[in-house]
Scaffold this motif. Structure first.
Motif, PDB file in Angstrom:
ATOM      1  N   LEU A  23       0.827  -1.200   0.000  1.00  0.00           N
ATOM      2  CA  LEU A  23       0.000   0.000   0.000  1.00  0.00           C
ATOM      3  C   LEU A  23       0.865   1.256   0.000  1.00  0.00           C
ATOM      4  CD1 LEU A  23      -2.474  -1.164   2.804  1.00  0.00           C
ATOM      5  CD2 LEU A  23      -2.768  -1.357   0.312  1.00  0.00           C
ATOM      6  N   TRP A  24       0.278   2.373  -0.387  1.00  0.00           N
ATOM      7  CA  TRP A  24       0.974   3.656  -0.349  1.00  0.00           C
ATOM      8  C   TRP A  24       1.515   3.935   1.062  1.00  0.00           C
ATOM      9  CZ3 TRP A  24       3.066   6.836  -3.645  1.00  0.00           C
ATOM     10  CH2 TRP A  24       3.400   8.131  -3.224  1.00  0.00           C
ATOM     11  N   SER A  25       0.729   3.626   2.064  1.00  0.00           N
ATOM     12  CA  SER A  25       1.138   3.875   3.451  1.00  0.00           C
ATOM     13  C   SER A  25       2.275   2.961   3.913  1.00  0.00           C
ATOM     14  CB  SER A  25      -0.058   3.734   4.390  1.00  0.00           C
ATOM     15  OG  SER A  25      -0.584   2.427   4.313  1.00  0.00           O
ATOM     16  N   ASP A  26       2.611   1.927   3.127  1.00  0.00           N
ATOM     17  CA  ASP A  26       3.714   1.025   3.453  1.00  0.00           C
ATOM     18  C   ASP A  26       5.072   1.580   3.027  1.00  0.00           C
ATOM     19  OD1 ASP A  26       1.924  -0.907   4.393  1.00  0.00           O
ATOM     20  OD2 ASP A  26       1.883  -1.996   2.485  1.00  0.00           O
ATOM     21  N   LEU A  27       5.076   2.673   2.254  1.00  0.00           N
ATOM     22  CA  LEU A  27       6.294   3.146   1.612  1.00  0.00           C
ATOM     23  C   LEU A  27       7.053   4.174   2.430  1.00  0.00           C
ATOM     24  CD1 LEU A  27       4.896   3.595  -2.009  1.00  0.00           C
ATOM     25  CD2 LEU A  27       5.914   1.556  -0.968  1.00  0.00           C
ATOM     26  N   ASP A  28       8.388   4.191   2.203  1.00  0.00           N
ATOM     27  CA  ASP A  28       9.230   5.231   2.788  1.00  0.00           C
ATOM     28  C   ASP A  28       9.423   6.357   1.759  1.00  0.00           C
ATOM     29  OD1 ASP A  28      11.185   4.351   0.964  1.00  0.00           O
ATOM     30  OD2 ASP A  28      12.343   3.300   2.494  1.00  0.00           O
ATOM     31  N   ALA A  29      10.266   7.312   2.069  1.00  0.00           N
ATOM     32  CA  ALA A  29      10.485   8.463   1.182  1.00  0.00           C
ATOM     33  C   ALA A  29      11.119   8.076  -0.151  1.00  0.00           C
ATOM     34  CB  ALA A  29      11.356   9.496   1.890  1.00  0.00           C
ATOM     35  N   ASN A  30      11.740   6.899  -0.222  1.00  0.00           N
ATOM     36  CA  ASN A  30      12.348   6.417  -1.471  1.00  0.00           C
ATOM     37  C   ASN A  30      11.395   5.532  -2.274  1.00  0.00           C
ATOM     38  OD1 ASN A  30      14.924   7.609  -1.011  1.00  0.00           O
ATOM     39  ND2 ASN A  30      15.315   6.002   0.506  1.00  0.00           N
ATOM     40  N   ALA A  31      10.146   5.481  -1.861  1.00  0.00           N
ATOM     41  CA  ALA A  31       9.108   4.676  -2.516  1.00  0.00           C
ATOM     42  C   ALA A  31       9.385   3.173  -2.404  1.00  0.00           C
ATOM     43  CB  ALA A  31       8.902   5.098  -3.969  1.00  0.00           C
ATOM     44  N   GLU A  85      13.855  -5.117  -2.912  1.00  0.00           N
ATOM     45  CA  GLU A  85      12.867  -4.054  -2.682  1.00  0.00           C
ATOM     46  C   GLU A  85      11.456  -4.514  -3.030  1.00  0.00           C
ATOM     47  OE1 GLU A  85      13.532  -1.359  -1.218  1.00  0.00           O
ATOM     48  OE2 GLU A  85      15.703  -1.355  -1.341  1.00  0.00           O
ATOM     49  N   ALA A  86      10.498  -3.974  -2.305  1.00  0.00           N
ATOM     50  CA  ALA A  86       9.081  -4.115  -2.651  1.00  0.00           C
ATOM     51  C   ALA A  86       8.564  -2.692  -2.842  1.00  0.00           C
ATOM     52  CB  ALA A  86       8.313  -4.837  -1.565  1.00  0.00           C
ATOM     53  N   ARG A  87       7.755  -2.496  -3.861  1.00  0.00           N
ATOM     54  CA  ARG A  87       7.269  -1.158  -4.201  1.00  0.00           C
ATOM     55  C   ARG A  87       5.743  -1.138  -4.261  1.00  0.00           C
ATOM     56  NH1 ARG A  87      12.219  -1.557  -6.728  1.00  0.00           N
ATOM     57  NH2 ARG A  87      13.541   0.281  -6.543  1.00  0.00           N
ATOM     58  N   PHE A  88       5.196   0.059  -4.321  1.00  0.00           N
ATOM     59  CA  PHE A  88       3.748   0.249  -4.379  1.00  0.00           C
ATOM     60  C   PHE A  88       3.135  -0.639  -5.465  1.00  0.00           C
ATOM     61  CE2 PHE A  88       0.036   2.416  -6.173  1.00  0.00           C
ATOM     62  CZ  PHE A  88      -0.774   2.396  -5.048  1.00  0.00           C
ATOM     63  N   GLY A  89       2.084  -1.351  -5.086  1.00  0.00           N
ATOM     64  CA  GLY A  89       1.358  -2.195  -6.025  1.00  0.00           C
ATOM     65  C   GLY A  89       1.870  -3.618  -6.124  1.00  0.00           C
ATOM     66  N   ASP A  90       3.091  -3.883  -5.632  1.00  0.00           N
ATOM     67  CA  ASP A  90       3.569  -5.265  -5.639  1.00  0.00           C
ATOM     68  C   ASP A  90       2.628  -6.119  -4.791  1.00  0.00           C
ATOM     69  OD1 ASP A  90       5.835  -4.746  -7.172  1.00  0.00           O
ATOM     70  OD2 ASP A  90       7.221  -4.711  -5.465  1.00  0.00           O
ATOM     71  N   ILE A  91       2.440  -7.342  -5.204  1.00  0.00           N
ATOM     72  CA  ILE A  91       1.665  -8.298  -4.423  1.00  0.00           C
ATOM     73  C   ILE A  91       2.663  -9.214  -3.721  1.00  0.00           C
ATOM     74  CG2 ILE A  91      -0.066 -10.145  -4.456  1.00  0.00           C
ATOM     75  CD1 ILE A  91      -1.138  -7.360  -5.270  1.00  0.00           C
ATOM     76  N   LEU A  92       2.585  -9.231  -2.398  1.00  0.00           N
ATOM     77  CA  LEU A  92       3.497 -10.038  -1.599  1.00  0.00           C
ATOM     78  C   LEU A  92       2.782 -11.266  -1.063  1.00  0.00           C
ATOM     79  CD1 LEU A  92       5.221  -7.225   0.497  1.00  0.00           C
ATOM     80  CD2 LEU A  92       5.940  -8.193  -1.705  1.00  0.00           C
ATOM     81  N   THR A  93       3.457 -12.389  -1.105  1.00  0.00           N
ATOM     82  CA  THR A  93       2.963 -13.619  -0.499  1.00  0.00           C
ATOM     83  C   THR A  93       3.849 -13.917   0.701  1.00  0.00           C
ATOM     84  OG1 THR A  93       2.176 -14.467  -2.615  1.00  0.00           O
ATOM     85  CG2 THR A  93       2.512 -16.080  -0.842  1.00  0.00           C
ATOM     86  N   ILE A  94       3.207 -14.143   1.830  1.00  0.00           N
ATOM     87  CA  ILE A  94       3.921 -14.419   3.071  1.00  0.00           C
ATOM     88  C   ILE A  94       3.559 -15.830   3.506  1.00  0.00           C
ATOM     89  CG2 ILE A  94       4.315 -13.688   5.449  1.00  0.00           C
ATOM     90  CD1 ILE A  94       3.318 -10.891   4.579  1.00  0.00           C
TER      91      ILE A  94
END
Length: 158
Positions: free
Chosen positions: A25-33, A81-90
């Motif tokens: 999500l957008w809220s998951d990101l730091d200043a470097n996206a 890195e993981a970025r906005f919109g990536d789908i992560l499987t845990i």
């Protein structure tokens, strides 16, 4: 004379392979996206509860039994890195378990939808009695369920 019996893990057909997917999500990101490190810890911390809930246990069981899980340590190893919109499987696996399941160690491998592993989170904890404020076995039924999780390659009895 007491004999020592080595405990075997569950047969492959008895294992419950468990994973969840989450979008970055957008809220998951730091200043470097890039995904902020603490978010990996947050998502991994949810996995034991999703696992229990999806297998018929909810938080009311812990309230009734006056016992609940407590995390002692949690660490993340960043790989990619993981970025906005990536789908992560845990995924949710055992690194260790006490014979009565009172103490546990989990490993969560986090991968992107392209198959690239982005992080590994390891958590150690125990079930804790709210009555006597000590480590205690989990409620009936949970021991067998937890034992059915796949064991990671370095699994050890705690």
């Amino acid at each position: 004379m007491r004999q020592s019996v080595e405990r075997e893990g569950p047969r492959m057909s008895d294992e419950i392979v468990y994973s969840k997917t989450f979008p970055v999500l957008w809220s998951d990101l730091d200043a470097n996206a890039h995904m902020r490190g603490p978010r990996y810890l947050d998502y991994a911390a949810e996995m034991p509860f999703f696992f229990l809930f999806d297998n018929g246990f909810d938080l009311s069981l812990f309230a009734r039994e006056q016992v609940g899980p407590v995390t002692f340590t949690q660490q993340v190893r960043h790989l990619k890195e993981a970025r906005f919109g990536d789908i992560l499987t845990i995924d949710h696996r055992l690194r260790g378990l006490a014979p009565d399941a009172s103490r546990w160690a989990f490993r969560h491998r986090i991968t992107r939808s392209d198959g690239q592993e982005v992080a590994i989170v390891e958590s150690d904890g125990a079930f804790f009695s709210r009555v006597n404020r000590r480590i205690a076995p989990p409620p009936a039924g949970l021991v067998d369920l937890i034992r059915r999780l796949p064991r990671d390659e370095d699994y050890r009895e705690l």
